[in-house]
Design an enzyme around this catalytic site. Structure first.
Site, PDB file in Angstrom:
ATOM      1  N   ARG A   1      48.624  42.291  30.091  1.00 38.28           N
ATOM      2  CA  ARG A   1      47.447  42.198  30.972  1.00 38.28           C
ATOM      3  C   ARG A   1      47.868  41.823  32.394  1.00 38.28           C
ATOM      4  NH1 ARG A   1      43.445  38.282  28.072  1.00 38.28           N
ATOM      5  NH2 ARG A   1      41.936  38.968  29.605  1.00 38.28           N
ATOM      6  N   ARG A  36      38.088  46.598  38.745  1.00 39.57           N
ATOM      7  CA  ARG A  36      39.468  46.286  38.385  1.00 39.57           C
ATOM      8  C   ARG A  36      40.414  47.397  38.826  1.00 39.57           C
ATOM      9  NH1 ARG A  36      38.321  42.555  33.867  1.00 39.57           N
ATOM     10  NH2 ARG A  36      40.209  41.741  32.948  1.00 39.57           N
ATOM     11  N   LYS A  51      37.963  33.148  36.590  1.00 34.78           N
ATOM     12  CA  LYS A  51      36.858  33.889  37.212  1.00 34.78           C
ATOM     13  C   LYS A  51      35.556  33.687  36.453  1.00 34.78           C
ATOM     14  CE  LYS A  51      38.694  38.009  36.842  1.00 34.78           C
ATOM     15  NZ  LYS A  51      40.002  37.707  36.235  1.00 34.78           N
ATOM     16  N   ARG A 102      41.043  34.621  21.317  1.00 35.78           N
ATOM     17  CA  ARG A 102      40.775  36.036  21.590  1.00 35.78           C
ATOM     18  C   ARG A 102      42.036  36.833  21.302  1.00 35.78           C
ATOM     19  NH1 ARG A 102      38.172  36.555  27.530  1.00 35.78           N
ATOM     20  NH2 ARG A 102      39.623  38.284  27.594  1.00 35.78           N
ATOM     21  N   ARG A 136      43.317  28.789  25.455  1.00 35.36           N
ATOM     22  CA  ARG A 136      41.933  29.271  25.517  1.00 35.36           C
ATOM     23  C   ARG A 136      41.384  29.523  24.112  1.00 35.36           C
ATOM     24  NH1 ARG A 136      39.920  33.566  29.949  1.00 35.36           N
ATOM     25  NH2 ARG A 136      41.060  35.146  28.790  1.00 35.36           N
TER      26      ARG A 136
END
Ligand code: AMP
Length: 210
Positions: free
Chosen positions: A167, A88, A13, A156, A123
């Site tokens: 998540r 969300r 996103k 992260r 990532r």
């Protein structure tokens, strides 16, 4: 243009929001980025949000709604925006409605949980400027180093495998129902994630007719 991007964490996103923001000439608003900056600067919001973010839980709605109201009141939002990572929850979507924000389109990027888990492990993020990379899909020129500011890249904390699983659980329970919320209003567009950023951008542009 008031566009909401939906999709699981790691669906791309943020990357696509940035591309769309340039194409459409409207700002991208990312609650995740705003919160990470608040955590880094140890503001009251950041201090409150940190534990939720580190464990992959959602930050309470009233905190998010406050952040969004403030950001949307800024002059660059007058011509529209792209919302990345907000709403969300149904409560957040309803807060947009009651705040007089008429979302034109909610676009969801669909991707399997397995692919998310594989992706998130690659990532990397620059702790200084926030630029994101991927060891396979979007590597920096020099491995492990930010192209923009030369700092060593980090993972992260919420991209650690156990947190990613949480998540995804939170996404399915709290955020996925927003697809029905916007579909019932005739505003939902669905695209399937493709291998590669450019390929996914292409089908998003086609879906939006831009
Ligand atoms: P993101 O970068 O969008 O994946 O967001 C990182 C983390 O920030 C999430 O896992 C949540 O803890 C928090 N967060 C970001 N946006 C929201 C939101 N709209 N509602 C609740 N929590 C959020």
């Amino acid at each position: 243009m008031k566009l909401v991007l939906l999709g699981a964490p790691g669906a791309g996103k943020g990357t696509q929001a940035q591309i769309l923001s340039e194409k459409l000439g409207v700002p991208m608003i990312s609650t995740g980025n705003i919160l990470r900056a608040a955590v880094k600067n140890e503001t009251p919001v950041g201090l409150r949000a940190k534990a939720y973010m580190d464990s992959g839980e959602l930050v309470p709605d009233e905190v998010i709604i406050g952040i969004m109201r403030e950001r949307m009141a800024e002059p660059d939002c007058a011509g529209g925006y792209i919302l990345d990572g907000m709403p969300r929850t149904i409560t957040q979507a309803e807060a947009l409605d009651t705040g007089g924000v008429e979302v034109e389109t909610a676009l969801t990027i669909e991707i399997s949980d397995e692919e998310i888990i594989a992706r998130m492990s690659g990532r990397r993020v620059c702790p200084d400027c926030g630029e994101t990379y991927h060891t396979v899909y979007e590597p920096p020129d020099k491995p492990g180093v930010c192209d923009k500011c030369g700092r060593a890249l980090t993972i992260r904390r919420d991209d650690e495998p156990e947190t990613v699983k949480n998540r995804l659980k939170v996404y399915h329970a709290e955020t996925e129902p927003l697809k029905d919320f916007y579909a019932a209003r005739g505003k939902l567009l669905t695209v399937e994630n493709r291998d590669g950023i450019a390929e996914t951008t292409k089908i998003i542009f086609e879906a939006l007719g831009i």
